[in-house]
Design a protein around this motif. Structure first.
Motif, short mmCIF file in Angstrom:
data_model
loop_
_atom_site.label_atom_id
_atom_site.label_comp_id
_atom_site.label_asym_id
_atom_site.label_seq_id
_atom_site.Cartn_x
_atom_site.Cartn_y
_atom_site.Cartn_z
N LYS A 1 12.16 -55.15 -13.03
CA LYS A 1 11.86 -54.68 -14.52
C LYS A 1 10.61 -53.93 -14.90
O LYS A 1 9.89 -54.61 -15.28
CB LYS A 1 13.00 -55.34 -15.09
N GLU A 2 10.64 -52.68 -15.22
CA GLU A 2 9.33 -52.20 -15.90
C GLU A 2 8.87 -52.18 -17.44
O GLU A 2 7.58 -52.66 -17.91
CB GLU A 2 9.19 -51.20 -15.37
N GLY A 3 10.00 -51.99 -17.97
CA GLY A 3 9.87 -51.71 -19.66
C GLY A 3 10.55 -53.09 -20.19
O GLY A 3 11.48 -53.49 -19.74
N LEU A 4 9.49 -53.69 -20.71
CA LEU A 4 10.02 -54.80 -21.39
C LEU A 4 9.29 -55.10 -22.66
O LEU A 4 8.31 -54.16 -23.05
CB LEU A 4 9.03 -56.08 -20.64
N LYS A 5 9.83 -56.14 -23.62
CA LYS A 5 10.02 -55.59 -24.64
C LYS A 5 9.61 -58.00 -25.37
O LYS A 5 10.51 -58.29 -24.98
CB LYS A 5 10.67 -55.55 -26.15
#
Length: 463
Positions: A40-44
């Motif tokens: 998973k590349e997009g993280l918050k």
């Protein structure tokens, strides 16, 4: 003719690639990274506006996240409860957390969801501040030398103030940031060491007030609201991280009387927390995240804190802490101001990597678990083995070690930057508290609890 030349060129290129592959395969395993790309590349990621969120900001601003193929959004949260809940629900992929939060989950105190920490974001870093009016009375009972208070200052100096409030029929309120959190437990430790009972929790009886037998009332206040709440008279002091103790000094509203390294030296204060479900589903992503935080923390403590002024400028931005640079620099660059003009060197007030590497020590986890037991959040007696098992369930050194070995293999850091992972380093050596002289040995949590005059121990329960 052109086709023959093209085919010949292609064959030479292929031959060259085969030779390169042979060379790479012949290299020792230690020189090759073994963790695959992030799932998973997009993280918050979430944080609270405290200076010890700085490793996250540095990882973002220095491009360490992008180096690992991660595209991260950092988002300030309103308070610790909101942050904790949003990690559990998956609205946040991970967050800056109070060191006790993963342990509250592992012990079943707060939630059935498992929260783990593969990285310690900071050591020390908290303070206890009282309003000027309280300090004026406390000061009468504090040992002085050359016109300045001798530290650490005992909460015994606070007892006469509490008696005055009680005689006048007025409550004495102190702020902390979250019930199962570092600031609550540090404040309780300080009070109890001075003979002031901070109160018990009794979850089995449905009492979550923490006020059973209490001499003072401890209330939840979000960190950025600490100074305004004390200014309004709602609280008479508080325990919190920076910059909110130094803010009270700069605004002329209060005086810090204790810093946390005098309660429990070099203890884990903040950690990076994720759900176990996230780590299980995205193991590569988790390791890549820890790699970025190791690099950021090492940068923060490099060259005798030479990078700290730049770090202060980074987190002074409104998207991070958004406080005055001068206020934050007081603690971040190795000094701390108590009364105005009483500035003292405390080089380890904010410690990130130096000496402890951000490693998730089981002994740190055990210490927080003892405080949870001492004040009733863990309502019944537990074996020494239970403490160790719960600590290792929540503080995941295996993930940390995998990330560190990747950094070494890639040449981004050296083996000498880390402890010897061939040894079991999960427990720091026993250390005494400068405040009360009581020694903590992580292998003996029940014997540690037995030493305190105030607090639950053995088979005792809150009544």
């Amino acid at each position: 003719m052109g086709t023959t030349k093209s085919r010949s060129l292609l064959m030479r290129v292929c031959a060259g690639l085969r030779m390169l592959a042979v060379v790479l395969l012949a290299l020792p395993l230690v020189a090759r990274a073994v963790v695959g790309p992030p799932e998973k590349e997009g993280l918050k990621l979430g944080f609270i506006k405290l200076t010890d969120m700085v490793p996250l900001a540095v990882a973002y601003e220095k491009g360490y996240f992008e180096d690992e193929g991660l595209y991260v959004t950092l988002e300030a949260q309103a308070n610790w409860k909101v942050l904790f809940d949003r990690v559990i629900t998956g609205e946040l992929d991970g967050a800056h957390m109070l060191a006790a939060m993963p342990l509250a989950a592992a012990s079943g105190v707060t939630t059935k969801a498992e929260i783990i920490s593969p990285f310690t974001l900071s050591y020390n870093g908290a303070g206890i501040t009282v309003a000027n009016s309280v300090w004026a009375e406390m000061k009468k009972n504090v040992l002085m030398m050359d016109g300045k208070p001798v530290h650490p200052i005992s909460a015994a100096a606070l007892k006469p103030v509490l008696e005055q409030y009680k005689a006048a029929g007025k409550p004495f309120n102190l702020g902390m940031t979250f019930p199962i959190g570092t600031h609550n437990y540090l404040l309780r430790y300080w009070l109890a060491a001075g003979g002031v009972h901070p109160g018990f929790y009794a979850p089995l009886k449905g009492d979550s007030s923490g006020s059973i037998k209490a001499d003072a009332v401890l209330s939840v206040v979000p960190p950025p609201q600490m100074v305004p709440t004390m200014s309004s008279g709602t609280t008479m002091g508080y325990c919190v991280g920076e910059p909110w103790n130094q803010q009270a000094v700069f605004t002329g509203l209060g005086v810090p009387v204790m810093t946390s390294e005098n309660i429990w030296p070099d203890g884990a204060d903040k950690v990076f927390g994720i759900t176990k479900a996230f780590a299980d589903k995205y193991p590569n992503t988790t390791i890549h995240l820890v790699k970025t935080l190791i690099r950021a923390s090492a940068w923060l403590d490099a060259d005798n804190n030479a990078n700290r002024p730049e770090a202060v400028r980074i987190i002074a931005q409104s998207t991070y802490v958004g406080a005055d640079e001068k206020v934050m620099a007081n603690s971040m660059t190795g000094t701390f101001e108590f009364e105005k003009g009483d500035k003292r060197p405390i080089p380890d007030f904010n410690k990130f990597f130096r000496g402890y590497y951000g490693y998730p020590y089981a002994s740190d986890a055990v210490w927080w678990l003892t405080q949870m037991r001492r004040w009733g959040h863990i309502p019944t007696q537990q074996s020494d083995g239970w403490y160790l098992e719960t600590a290792k369930k929540a503080y995941r050194s295996d993930i940390y070690i995998a990330a560190a070995k990747e950094l070494i293999a890639e040449g981004k850091m050296k083996a000498a930057d880390f402890p010897d992972f061939a040894q079991d380093i999960s427990f720091k050596p026993p250390r005494k508290s400068p405040l009360d002289g009581i020694e903590f040995d992580g292998h003996k949590p029940n014997a540690y609890l037995d030493q305190f005059a105030i607090g639950l121990k053995g088979a005792q329960t809150a009544e």
